[in-house]
Design an enzyme around this catalytic site. Sequence first.
Site, PDB file in Angstrom:
ATOM      1  N   HIS A 232       0.759  -1.255  -0.051  1.00  0.00           N
ATOM      2  CA  HIS A 232       0.012  -0.002  -0.128  1.00  0.00           C
ATOM      3  C   HIS A 232       0.866   1.295  -0.070  1.00  0.00           C
ATOM      4  CE1 HIS A 232       0.884  -0.745   4.212  1.00  0.00           C
ATOM      5  NE2 HIS A 232      -0.132  -1.469   4.419  1.00  0.00           N
ATOM      6  N   ASP A 307      -6.435  -3.343   0.437  1.00  0.00           N
ATOM      7  CA  ASP A 307      -6.243  -3.505   1.708  1.00  0.00           C
ATOM      8  C   ASP A 307      -7.506  -3.400   2.493  1.00  0.00           C
ATOM      9  OD1 ASP A 307      -4.810  -3.288   4.254  1.00  0.00           O
ATOM     10  OD2 ASP A 307      -4.445  -1.087   3.998  1.00  0.00           O
TER      11      ASP A 307
END
Length: 426
Positions: A232, A307
């Site tokens: 991420h 995520d």
Amino acid sequence: MLFRNLIPVDSKSKSVPSVTVDIRVENGIITEMSDSIEPKKDEEVFDGKGAFVSPGWMDMHVHLREPGLEHKETIETGCAAAAAGGFTAVACMPNTIPAIHTRDVVEYIVNKAKRLPVDVYPIGCVSKERKGESLAEMGDMKDGGAVAFSDDGDPVYNAKLMRTALDYASMLDVPVINHEEDLDLSRPGHMNEGRVSSRLGLEGTPGIAEEVMIARDILLAELTGGHVHVAHISTRRGVELVRDAKKRGINVTTEVCPHHFDLTDEEIERSGFDTNYKMHPPLRTEDDVEAMIEGLADGTIDAICTDHAPHSIEEKEVEFIYAPNGILGLQTAWSVVVCRLLDTKRMPLADVLERLIDAPRRILRLTIPQLKKGEQANFTIFNTDEKWTYTTKNNKSRSRNSPYLNAELKGRAVGICNKGQWVFNQ
Ligand SMILES: [Zn+2]
């Protein structure tokens, strides 16, 4: 099962075809694919009415919360959200209770997901009990079905442990995925450090906390030859570090979440401290958002992941500084992609599909599904123009911590087919 009137596209489509195809699926295999197939007697038929069909999408970074945190999500509800979002495969992070740090836990997840329409690939811990101290049994977990290693939720903080993990991972031919955060620099930050955090009087997490760790991991990847996957990514400087490392031939890949190429820290102020804008890494600035899109477009950023991080209402409905990090992502990822990448013409459809279909599987050394006669029927049906609203009614997750809840969105996954099963959004 006969799927009719679909426009086939994949990561190699130079242009969007103007003709549709029909696809027959029998026993989980594509047994026929042509301009027009007549339904057999009593055959179930789905009319795609000109929607797109591509090989199945994969989200390589989700939190399914099982075992141990089933009040937030289960493997089953997480997979239902994945299917509704167009994903036929997910890789799940090991910060469960117990953590995915032994072969037993890996196998528990593999077995639980067997009958579900979504492929679930567990990511094992780098360290025993995810404590960051000593190496977990990576080889054993790989034999049980783990496809990568990570202590996600937390970074692998100890550089020596990271070095050993990369040595080991390169022998096993798997990536180490690191949550890039220098905790000394980041704590006790609650949002991005910058103009907005000073205005709001909240402690910030600076971009440098992420960038210092990315730089460290690039150096360790260079030293060991191991594959570091930067989880991420969220800052412009971080993307520049990865771009530079790739140019130098270092074994590094990365991923970005839709919220990091859509939203900024301004949303926290605008929403009056809505905790559905709190995640780690935090929402950054407009310049960082732009850098994510540039990175995706030029291939520096390999994959789009969500995520997906479910938290219960009780956990999120607290003061901003006490709320846990993380938001849902599976069901809204495609709409954000349509809005920020396709409608703006920042990326062609083929490249977007490459980031959703090929890249995650290439990073995890998995077979990339093909839309062809004789292949496993593993595909996603989607459109780019349907207007819809993400509500608590069509939400499939056990949690509802999404900043996109009740927002009008454009572009939607229509359904998936995988493992001889099909799931459609109504
Ligand atoms: Zn993380």
